[in-house]
Design a protein around this motif. Structure first.
Motif, PDB file in Angstrom:
ATOM      1  N   THR A 191      -0.628   4.918  -2.663  1.00 32.82           N
ATOM      2  CA  THR A 191      -0.200   3.518  -2.706  1.00 32.82           C
ATOM      3  C   THR A 191       1.251   3.372  -2.263  1.00 32.82           C
ATOM      4  OG1 THR A 191      -1.735   3.095  -4.530  1.00 32.82           O
ATOM      5  CG2 THR A 191       0.028   1.497  -4.188  1.00 32.82           C
ATOM      6  N   ILE A 192       2.115   4.259  -2.743  1.00 28.31           N
ATOM      7  CA  ILE A 192       3.533   4.191  -2.380  1.00 28.31           C
ATOM      8  C   ILE A 192       3.723   4.430  -0.887  1.00 28.31           C
ATOM      9  CG2 ILE A 192       5.763   5.326  -2.698  1.00 28.31           C
ATOM     10  CD1 ILE A 192       4.952   5.837  -5.603  1.00 28.31           C
ATOM     11  N   MET A 193       3.017   5.425  -0.341  1.00 29.74           N
ATOM     12  CA  MET A 193       3.185   5.754   1.068  1.00 29.74           C
ATOM     13  C   MET A 193       2.651   4.661   1.979  1.00 29.74           C
ATOM     14  SD  MET A 193       2.246   9.815   1.085  1.00 29.74           S
ATOM     15  CE  MET A 193       3.205  10.987   0.125  1.00 29.74           C
ATOM     16  N   LEU A 194       1.547   4.032   1.577  1.00 30.89           N
ATOM     17  CA  LEU A 194       0.958   2.998   2.414  1.00 30.89           C
ATOM     18  C   LEU A 194       1.629   1.647   2.204  1.00 30.89           C
ATOM     19  CD1 LEU A 194      -2.828   3.938   2.065  1.00 30.89           C
ATOM     20  CD2 LEU A 194      -1.283   4.461   3.946  1.00 30.89           C
ATOM     21  N   ASP A 195       1.950   1.328   0.952  1.00 32.59           N
ATOM     22  CA  ASP A 195       2.587   0.045   0.649  1.00 32.59           C
ATOM     23  C   ASP A 195       4.051   0.031   1.072  1.00 32.59           C
ATOM     24  OD1 ASP A 195       2.633  -2.551  -0.340  1.00 32.59           O
ATOM     25  OD2 ASP A 195       3.376  -1.898  -2.279  1.00 32.59           O
ATOM     26  N   ARG A 196       4.711   1.192   0.945  1.00 30.46           N
ATOM     27  CA  ARG A 196       6.093   1.384   1.388  1.00 30.46           C
ATOM     28  C   ARG A 196       7.032   0.373   0.740  1.00 30.46           C
ATOM     29  NH1 ARG A 196       5.825   2.098   7.821  1.00 30.46           N
ATOM     30  NH2 ARG A 196       7.838   3.065   7.493  1.00 30.46           N
ATOM     31  N   ARG A 197       6.934   0.281  -0.576  1.00 28.67           N
ATOM     32  CA  ARG A 197       7.883  -0.559  -1.311  1.00 28.67           C
ATOM     33  C   ARG A 197       9.298  -0.004  -1.194  1.00 28.67           C
ATOM     34  NH1 ARG A 197       6.153  -1.374  -7.291  1.00 28.67           N
ATOM     35  NH2 ARG A 197       6.116   0.904  -7.222  1.00 28.67           N
ATOM     36  N   PHE A 198       9.416   1.286  -1.079  1.00 28.51           N
ATOM     37  CA  PHE A 198      10.700   1.928  -0.818  1.00 28.51           C
ATOM     38  C   PHE A 198      10.449   3.132   0.062  1.00 28.51           C
ATOM     39  CE2 PHE A 198       9.081   3.269  -4.957  1.00 28.51           C
ATOM     40  CZ  PHE A 198       8.957   4.629  -4.769  1.00 28.51           C
TER      41      PHE A 198
END
Length: 351
Positions: A191-198
Motif C-alpha cells: 500500500t505504501i509503495m503504490l499509494d506513495r504517501r511519502f
C-alpha cells in the motif's frame, strides 16, 4: 518442429488411413503467414513508436502464436477420423494449448512488470519498488496463472476440484492466521509503495510525535532516520493505520521558528535588526523566501518577537537554530539587551 510434425502425421493412423496431412499443411502455412505478418507489419510498426513496451509484447507473442496455430491444425487433422487414441491425443493437445496460453500470458505480465520497473527506477524511490515489490509481484502473478491453468485442465477432464479448492482454502486460512502480523505488514508495504504517501528522503512525523527522514521502504517495515542520528524501524501495518505528516510535500523546505523575549522598554526595531543579522551570513538559510521577524505578543514578563526562516534540508534545522541563538546571545550581550526571566510578585498579609 517439422520433424515432430512429420513423425506425428506418419504414426497416427486410423486403421490404415493416415491423418489428414492437408489440414496439418494448411496450419503450417497459416503459422508461417502469421510469423511473416508479425515480423514485417506489427514488429516494424512497434519499432517506430517511442515506447519499447509494444516491441516487447510483439516479440513475446511471436513464437507462442506460431505454435498455437500449429496445434489448431493438428487438432483439426486428428478429428477428421475416429480412432482409439483420439480421446487421449485430444487431451494432450488441450493440455499443450492451455500451457501455451498460460506461458504467453505469464511472459506478457513479466514484460509489463519489466517495463514498469524501468520507468520507476528513474526516480529515487523507484529503485526500492523495483528491487523489492516487482519480483514478488511477478512470482505471485506466475503462481496465480499456474493455478488458473491447472483448474482449467482439471475441469476439462471432469476431475472434481471442489475438494481441492476446499483443502486449499482451509490451508490458506490456517497459514493466514499463523502469519497474520507478517501478512499485514507485507500488504501495508504494498500500500505504501503504490499509494506513495511519502517517499525515500521525505521528512515525516508520526501521530505519536516521532520525526525523521525516510531512509528505506521495505516489504515488512519502513526505516526512518531521526534528527539525532538514530534509526527508527516502523512496521508497515502501523504506518498504514496511523496519521502521518509529510513535511516534504508539497514544499520540501523546512521552516525554523526562533522566538525570543526581551525586557519591557527595549527598542523592538533594534531587536528585529539583530535577529535578521544573525541569519544574514548563514549559508544554510534560504534567501527565498526571506527571513521575517514579527513582534509577536506582550508576554507577562517580556516582549515576544518571532522570526521565521527556511532551510533546504530539515537535518540542518538543529545546527542552524543553534547558530542563530548563539549569534543573538552575543549581540544582545554586546548591546546590553536584557532577556528577562519569568518573575512573580508575592504579597504577604501579616494580619
Amino acid at each position: 518442429m517439422s520433424v515432430w510434425m512429420g513423425v506425428l502425421t506418419q504414426t497416427l493412423v486410423l486403421g490404415r488411413k493416415p491423418v489428414d496431412r492437408t489440414r496439418v499443411g494448411s496450419s503450417w502455412a497459416a503459422a508461417q503467414i502469421y510469423v511473416m505478418l508479425v515480423d514485417r507489419v506489427f514488429l516494424r510498426w512497434a519499432r517506430r513508436t517511442a515506447s519499447q513496451l509494444d516491441d516487447w509484447i510483439v516479440e513475446t507473442v511471436r513464437r507462442p502464436g506460431f505454435l498455437l496455430i500449429l496445434l489448431v491444425g493438428v487438432y483439426a487433422a486428428l478429428h477428421r477420423y475416429t480412432f482409439r487414441l483420439l480421446g487421449f491425443l485430444d487431451g494432450v493437445l488441450f493440455v499443450l494449448a492451455v500451457a501455451l496460453v498460460i506461458y504467453t500470458v505469464t511472459k506478457i505480465s513479466t514484460v509489463l512488470l519489466e517495463w514498469y520497473s524501468e520507468r520507476i527506477t528513474r526516480e529515487k524511490e523507484g529503485e526500492t519498488v523495483a528491487r523489492e515489490l516487482l519480483p514478488l509481484a511477478e512470482k505471485i502473478a506466475t503462481l496465480l496463472l499456474f493455478i488458473v491453468g491447472l483448474v482449467v485442465v482439471l475441469d476439462h477432464f471432469s476431475i472434481d476440484i471442489k475438494s481441492i479448492l476446499v483443502t486449499l482454502g482451509v490451508g490458506s486460512l490456517a497459514i493466514g492466521l499463523a502469519l497474520q502480523d507478517t501478512l499485514a505488514n507485507m500488504f501495508g508495504g504494498f500500500t505504501i509503495m503504490l499509494d506513495r504517501r511519502f517517499r525515500i528522503g521525505d521528512r515525516i512525523q508520526l501521530q505519536s510525535g516521532e520525526l525523521g527522514e525516510v531512509h528505506s521502504i521495505g516489504i515488512r517495515s519502513t526505516t526512518v532516520l531521526t534528527p539525532d542520528g538514530n534509526t527508527l524501524i516502523i512496521p508497515n501495518a502501523l504506518l498504514v493505520k496511523t496519521i502521518v505528516i509529510n513535511h516534504s510535500f508539497p514544499d520540501p523546505r523546512a521552516k525554523i521558528v526562533v522566538e525570543v523575549g526581551v525586557a519591557f522598554g527595549t527598542n523592538t526595531d533594534t531587536v528585529k535588526q539583530f535577529m535578521l543579522e544573525a541569519v544574514a551570513n548563514d549559508p544554510r538559510i534560504l534567501a527565498s523566501p526571506p527571513p521575517v521577524v514579527f513582534f509577536s505578543s506582550l508576554g507577562p514578563s517580556a516582549l515576544i518577537l518571532r522570526m521565521t526562516c527556511f532551510v533546504d534540508n530539515f537535518l540542518d534545522t538543529g545546527s542552524a537554530n543553534d547558530a542563530i541563538l548563539s549569534a543573538l546571545d552575543a549581540r544582545f550581550k554586546a548591546a546590553g539587551i536584557e532577556v528577562p526571566y519569568p518573575s512573580r510578585t508575592v504579597y504577604l498579609n501579616r494580619n
